[in-house]
Design an enzyme around this catalytic site. Sequence first.
Site, PDB file in Angstrom:
ATOM      1  N   ASP A  40       0.572  -1.273  -0.238  1.00 46.51           N
ATOM      2  CA  ASP A  40       0.059  -0.029  -0.020  1.00 46.51           C
ATOM      3  C   ASP A  40       0.796   1.757  -0.113  1.00 46.51           C
ATOM      4  OD1 ASP A  40      -2.884   1.376   0.520  1.00 46.51           O
ATOM      5  OD2 ASP A  40      -1.691   2.533   2.064  1.00 46.51           O
TER       6      ASP A  40
ATOM      7  N   GLU B 234       1.863  -0.119  -5.194  1.00 46.25           N
ATOM      8  CA  GLU B 234       0.797   0.554  -5.263  1.00 46.25           C
ATOM      9  C   GLU B 234       1.768   1.788  -5.597  1.00 46.25           C
ATOM     10  OE1 GLU B 234      -3.464   3.053  -3.955  1.00 46.25           O
ATOM     11  OE2 GLU B 234      -2.246   2.260  -2.374  1.00 46.25           O
TER      12      GLU B 234
END
Length: 592
Positions: free
Chosen positions: A235, A289
Amino acid sequence: MTLLSPAASTASAQAAPSQFGAGVTVLNGYARRWWKEAVIYQIYPRSFQDSNGDGIGDLNGITSRLDYLQQLGINVIWLSPHFDSPNADNGYDIRDYRKVMTEFGTMADFDRMLAGIKKRHMRLIIDLVVNHTSDEHRWFQESRKSRNNPYRDYYIWRDGKPNPNAPHGFDPPNNYPSYFSGSAWQWDDATKQFYLHLFAVKQPDLNWENPKVRQEVYSLMRFWLDKGVDGFRMDVIPLISKIPGLPNLSAEQLKDPSKVWANGPRRDEFLQEMNREVLSKYDDMSVGEAIGISLAETHNIVGEDRHELSEIFNFDATRIGATGEYEYKPLHLPDLKAIYAAHARVLGKQDWDTVFLGNHDMSRVVSRWGDVSTPEYRALSAKMLQTMVLTLRGTAYLYQGDELAMTNYPWTKISEFNDIEVQNRFKTDVAAGRLTEQQLITGAAAYGRDNSRTPMQWDATKNAGFSTGDHTWEPVNPNYKTINAADQLKDPDSVYHYNQRAIALRRSDPAFIYGDYQDLDPQQEQIFIYTRTLGTAKYLVVLNFSRKPIDYTLPGGISSGQLRLGNYSETPDAPNSTVVHLRPWEARVYQQ
């Protein structure tokens, strides 16, 4: 139409790992890796399947649906955060990295799920959320106690700027905005300082400059890899390195601070250390990401000579036409083609790409880019879009429900939205008069994150078969009686079975994975036509991005070849045609 039946396609998909030739380690200059050949399915656990009737999806629910995924042809599952969390941001605020969220079950449930995945010859990757933790994490609870606490430097604390008119007498240390509206700094009265949170107030950023923080992260990564997890989706991982001194952003930088925050000077050093100490020691994959990372910068993170991550998500295609948080211009197809052409041109043999259209942070694919005006067009356009995803370059990712062409929910009130981003914008932008309440509702209804988080539509029973409870954490889309997995499993012409066949076709020939890509008509505004070529194998993909029929002359005098896959039950065109008569939202894959 297709030459593969559903049964044959399942067998093909399951046999795929050995199809490309035993002992072949390099194809078309690419080093073969299992994660390059994968079709990855993202599960948002809160919304996938509830096993105990509390209205929240859980791990046992996932375990009960593994056969469904195996039959689809999926061989890797990406599980969104399942860790212990107070859920300020639906699990992306982690309280304990070594504990399962109570609503999702227990560690025994996780182990049972993982064993079920392995038994079906699939793999599992999990979210790694280490730019920030929850403010309820033990580290932060210690950190905020005093300025000399041993955990103080696990986070980023700064003095404020004196201002007698400001709350508490101080302004924030700089002008950083939070992704979720407002300042990225939160005053903490106990020690009279601000802490940094690039996301929600309850998500304080970790201080990666502290080597103890990095070692804590590497330890928790080993914990899950040693359990048998096969890797991580990381993330907002480029944000872990901050700008030295944390200077104010300029007016230009404030338009997109991600580009500045993602390019901290120690980003690559940290990722290379992570690879050296953890990732390189396992047969795993890592996908970042890549918030704030341009295509030109991609090699620095995914190049095999760089020893950082396996691949990243580049969002250029999914954000095409964006003019604001919830504002998009209609899709201009040549712009989309240009993005994929640039990927093919810029990324080299040591770089690997990803291809996707949906995830938990986006609205539903068919509502965004397809045609939901009629059930027929919804199915056809969804099949066309999935054909593109499964025949382009890079590891293919599907988001739960996209294999059914699930649609956006018909939101009408602010109170219906669960997403913290929408609620914060209501408190800030609407309250300040920058948006009307109806503008926010309209934008979030079309493009907001809640659309992808409504419960999975399994059948036509109560709550779409997602839960037996009287309440679900997100509302069930009222169209579940006509869009659900049970009906589609019985229908050989369904979106589900089309995805199954498309996945099987992808697995049947390495040209779809390691082959070269060429766009044959870049400026055509209705048709996307390209080839995938590897040695003597060559495939032609023709996609009509419109409800308008078109008689299309194939460019360069080429002929179509033999039809291998199509989203209509039959075709009016003979094999090896030079002109194709395309119907609304038609997709065809030819072997030449």
